[in-house]
Design a protein around this motif. Structure first.
Motif, PDB file in Angstrom:
ATOM      1  N   SER A  82       0.853  -1.187   0.000  1.00  0.00           N
ATOM      2  CA  SER A  82       0.000   0.000   0.000  1.00  0.00           C
ATOM      3  C   SER A  82       0.890   1.238   0.000  1.00  0.00           C
ATOM      4  O   SER A  82       2.097   1.138   0.282  1.00  0.00           O
ATOM      5  CB  SER A  82      -0.897  -0.012   1.243  1.00  0.00           C
ATOM      6  N   PRO A  83       0.352   2.395  -0.287  1.00  0.00           N
ATOM      7  CA  PRO A  83       1.168   3.624  -0.273  1.00  0.00           C
ATOM      8  C   PRO A  83       1.825   3.887   1.091  1.00  0.00           C
ATOM      9  O   PRO A  83       2.953   4.349   1.168  1.00  0.00           O
ATOM     10  CB  PRO A  83       0.175   4.731  -0.629  1.00  0.00           C
ATOM     11  N   GLU A  84       1.122   3.557   2.173  1.00  0.00           N
ATOM     12  CA  GLU A  84       1.688   3.749   3.512  1.00  0.00           C
ATOM     13  C   GLU A  84       2.874   2.808   3.749  1.00  0.00           C
ATOM     14  O   GLU A  84       3.881   3.186   4.336  1.00  0.00           O
ATOM     15  CB  GLU A  84       0.624   3.530   4.602  1.00  0.00           C
ATOM     16  N   THR A  85       2.741   1.572   3.275  1.00  0.00           N
ATOM     17  CA  THR A  85       3.817   0.596   3.425  1.00  0.00           C
ATOM     18  C   THR A  85       5.040   1.028   2.620  1.00  0.00           C
ATOM     19  O   THR A  85       6.175   0.960   3.110  1.00  0.00           O
ATOM     20  CB  THR A  85       3.354  -0.794   2.952  1.00  0.00           C
ATOM     21  N   LEU A  86       4.799   1.481   1.405  1.00  0.00           N
ATOM     22  CA  LEU A  86       5.922   1.957   0.584  1.00  0.00           C
ATOM     23  C   LEU A  86       6.598   3.165   1.214  1.00  0.00           C
ATOM     24  O   LEU A  86       7.830   3.268   1.215  1.00  0.00           O
ATOM     25  CB  LEU A  86       5.439   2.313  -0.824  1.00  0.00           C
ATOM     26  N   LYS A  87       5.812   4.073   1.772  1.00  0.00           N
ATOM     27  CA  LYS A  87       6.366   5.261   2.408  1.00  0.00           C
ATOM     28  C   LYS A  87       7.212   4.870   3.616  1.00  0.00           C
ATOM     29  O   LYS A  87       8.328   5.378   3.810  1.00  0.00           O
ATOM     30  CB  LYS A  87       5.235   6.207   2.821  1.00  0.00           C
ATOM     31  N   ALA A  88       6.707   3.952   4.440  1.00  0.00           N
ATOM     32  CA  ALA A  88       7.450   3.501   5.623  1.00  0.00           C
ATOM     33  C   ALA A  88       8.720   2.758   5.217  1.00  0.00           C
ATOM     34  O   ALA A  88       9.784   2.959   5.812  1.00  0.00           O
ATOM     35  CB  ALA A  88       6.566   2.605   6.492  1.00  0.00           C
ATOM     36  N   ASN A  90      10.436   3.109   2.401  1.00  0.00           N
ATOM     37  CA  ASN A  90      11.396   4.068   1.849  1.00  0.00           C
ATOM     38  C   ASN A  90      12.064   4.903   2.946  1.00  0.00           C
ATOM     39  O   ASN A  90      13.253   5.186   2.878  1.00  0.00           O
ATOM     40  CB  ASN A  90      10.730   4.980   0.818  1.00  0.00           C
ATOM     41  N   ALA A  91      11.285   5.300   3.953  1.00  0.00           N
ATOM     42  CA  ALA A  91      11.857   6.067   5.069  1.00  0.00           C
ATOM     43  C   ALA A  91      12.868   5.214   5.830  1.00  0.00           C
ATOM     44  O   ALA A  91      13.960   5.692   6.193  1.00  0.00           O
ATOM     45  CB  ALA A  91      10.750   6.557   5.998  1.00  0.00           C
ATOM     46  N   GLN A  94      15.981   4.820   3.691  1.00  0.00           N
ATOM     47  CA  GLN A  94      16.746   6.068   3.663  1.00  0.00           C
ATOM     48  C   GLN A  94      17.565   6.237   4.940  1.00  0.00           C
ATOM     49  O   GLN A  94      18.750   6.573   4.893  1.00  0.00           O
ATOM     50  CB  GLN A  94      15.791   7.260   3.485  1.00  0.00           C
TER      51      GLN A  94
END
Length: 113
Positions: A82-88, A90-91, A94
């Protein structure tokens, strides 16, 4: 004074300082070679061993972080995220990659502090 009837075919010329050094060595003996500083030698060897150890630890840490990235990639497949999973993800990636650098031979290694 040049002797025109001399049979000498070569002249050996030495500088004054070289001749003086040679004569002093004959009179008082040649200066002995300096002794090896064993305490400094041991310190340099210890520092070299410590640097080699730090390099090994940095490479092992880099491999561990790379393995963690691969593990996370398997846990969160790209198609089902999901977009939230991808965001987490990637963070997280990083933040972890800020402590890594790539060596000349392509290995990731932890940046020593």
């Amino acid at each position: 004074v040049l002797d025109l009837e001399s049979t000498a075919s070569e002249v050996n010329l030495t500088s004054g300082i070289d001749e003086l050094k040679l004569r002093l060595e004959i009179l008082i003996g040649k200066k002995p070679d300096a002794a090896v500083d064993e305490s400094r030698k041991a310190q340099v060897e210890k520092e070299a061993a410590l640097l080699a150890r730090k390099e090994k630890v940095a490479l092992a840490g880099g491999r561990m972080i790379s393995a963690a990235f691969a593990f996370l990639g398997e846990l969160f497949p790209q198609g089902d995220a999901s977009p939230e999973t991808l965001k987490a993800a990637n963070a997280f990636k990083q933040k972890l990659s800020e402590g890594l650098e790539r060596s000349e031979d392509g290995d990731d290694r932890l940046i020593p502090k």
